[in-house]
Design a protein around this motif. Sequence first.
Motif, PDB file in Angstrom:
ATOM      1  N   GLU A  88       0.826  -1.211   0.000  1.00 57.82           N
ATOM      2  CA  GLU A  88       0.000   0.000   0.000  1.00 57.82           C
ATOM      3  C   GLU A  88       0.859   1.260   0.000  1.00 57.82           C
ATOM      4  O   GLU A  88       0.547   2.241  -0.682  1.00 57.82           O
ATOM      5  CB  GLU A  88      -0.947  -0.004   1.200  1.00 57.82           C
ATOM      6  CG  GLU A  88      -1.975   1.101   1.153  1.00 57.82           C
ATOM      7  CD  GLU A  88      -3.074   0.933   2.175  1.00 57.82           C
ATOM      8  OE1 GLU A  88      -4.157   1.479   1.945  1.00 57.82           O
ATOM      9  OE2 GLU A  88      -2.858   0.255   3.199  1.00 57.82           O
ATOM     10  N   GLN A  91       2.443   1.356  -3.659  1.00 57.94           N
ATOM     11  CA  GLN A  91       1.504   1.389  -4.787  1.00 57.94           C
ATOM     12  C   GLN A  91       0.331   2.359  -4.581  1.00 57.94           C
ATOM     13  O   GLN A  91      -0.390   2.648  -5.528  1.00 57.94           O
ATOM     14  CB  GLN A  91       0.951  -0.015  -5.058  1.00 57.94           C
ATOM     15  CG  GLN A  91       2.001  -1.054  -5.333  1.00 57.94           C
ATOM     16  CD  GLN A  91       2.836  -0.737  -6.558  1.00 57.94           C
ATOM     17  OE1 GLN A  91       2.311  -0.346  -7.592  1.00 57.94           O
ATOM     18  NE2 GLN A  91       4.141  -0.888  -6.437  1.00 57.94           N
ATOM     19  N   GLY A  92       0.115   2.788  -3.357  1.00 58.03           N
ATOM     20  CA  GLY A  92      -0.979   3.711  -3.079  1.00 58.03           C
ATOM     21  C   GLY A  92      -2.320   3.039  -2.822  1.00 58.03           C
ATOM     22  O   GLY A  92      -3.319   3.714  -2.586  1.00 58.03           O
ATOM     23  N   ASN A  93      -2.356   1.720  -2.869  1.00 62.62           N
ATOM     24  CA  ASN A  93      -3.574   0.961  -2.608  1.00 62.62           C
ATOM     25  C   ASN A  93      -3.185  -0.474  -2.297  1.00 62.62           C
ATOM     26  O   ASN A  93      -2.026  -0.836  -2.386  1.00 62.62           O
ATOM     27  CB  ASN A  93      -4.532   1.028  -3.794  1.00 62.62           C
ATOM     28  CG  ASN A  93      -3.883   0.542  -5.083  1.00 62.62           C
ATOM     29  OD1 ASN A  93      -2.708   0.197  -5.120  1.00 62.62           O
ATOM     30  ND2 ASN A  93      -4.638   0.515  -6.151  1.00 62.62           N
ATOM     31  N   LEU A  94      -4.190  -1.270  -1.947  1.00 59.06           N
ATOM     32  CA  LEU A  94      -3.954  -2.698  -1.711  1.00 59.06           C
ATOM     33  C   LEU A  94      -3.999  -3.451  -3.035  1.00 59.06           C
ATOM     34  O   LEU A  94      -4.547  -2.947  -4.019  1.00 59.06           O
ATOM     35  CB  LEU A  94      -5.029  -3.254  -0.776  1.00 59.06           C
ATOM     36  CG  LEU A  94      -4.993  -2.756   0.669  1.00 59.06           C
ATOM     37  CD1 LEU A  94      -6.214  -3.245   1.429  1.00 59.06           C
ATOM     38  CD2 LEU A  94      -3.714  -3.194   1.362  1.00 59.06           C
ATOM     39  N   SER A  96      -5.459  -5.674  -5.883  1.00 59.50           N
ATOM     40  CA  SER A  96      -6.855  -5.605  -6.315  1.00 59.50           C
ATOM     41  C   SER A  96      -7.764  -6.622  -5.629  1.00 59.50           C
ATOM     42  O   SER A  96      -8.887  -6.300  -5.248  1.00 59.50           O
ATOM     43  CB  SER A  96      -6.956  -5.742  -7.830  1.00 59.50           C
ATOM     44  OG  SER A  96      -6.439  -6.992  -8.256  1.00 59.50           O
ATOM     45  N   SER A  99      -8.346  -5.676  -1.958  1.00 62.25           N
ATOM     46  CA  SER A  99      -9.310  -4.575  -1.877  1.00 62.25           C
ATOM     47  C   SER A  99     -10.727  -5.098  -2.028  1.00 62.25           C
ATOM     48  O   SER A  99     -11.633  -4.687  -1.322  1.00 62.25           O
ATOM     49  CB  SER A  99      -9.037  -3.536  -2.959  1.00 62.25           C
ATOM     50  OG  SER A  99      -7.769  -2.968  -2.786  1.00 62.25           O
ATOM     51  N   SER A 102     -12.115  -6.792   1.107  1.00 62.39           N
ATOM     52  CA  SER A 102     -12.344  -5.946   2.297  1.00 62.39           C
ATOM     53  C   SER A 102     -13.791  -5.602   2.507  1.00 62.39           C
ATOM     54  O   SER A 102     -14.584  -5.562   1.652  1.00 62.39           O
ATOM     55  CB  SER A 102     -11.542  -4.653   2.173  1.00 62.39           C
ATOM     56  OG  SER A 102     -10.178  -4.933   2.103  1.00 62.39           O
TER      57      SER A 102
END
Length: 102
Positions: A88, A91-94, A96, A99, A102
């Motif tokens: 995170e 890459q700025g996020n989890l 795919s 995500s 979640s």
Amino acid sequence: MPILGKVYTFNQENVNKAPNAAGVYALFAGDNCIYIGMAEGDGTTLRTRLKEDFAGRSGVDIKKATEYKREICVNFADREKELLEEYELTQGNLPSCNSAAS
């Protein structure tokens, strides 16, 4: 630090050879990590988790996975958390499929 070691083709033959041990694993679609997961050991091993994912029974849509990496470890929950936080952060996020779960 990402999971080190060999990259395995995500197929039935390799999944069947995965260790019956606790640890963490990452699924990839080409060069892109799409899922990071853990196996707690005993009845839930790297092999059983990968088999569930391969068969589509894990509840996470990983149909596009083509490769995986795995790491045997006893501190699997901490290691999974570390891998997700690192992903995170870079890459700025989890991944795919994390995500979506979640």
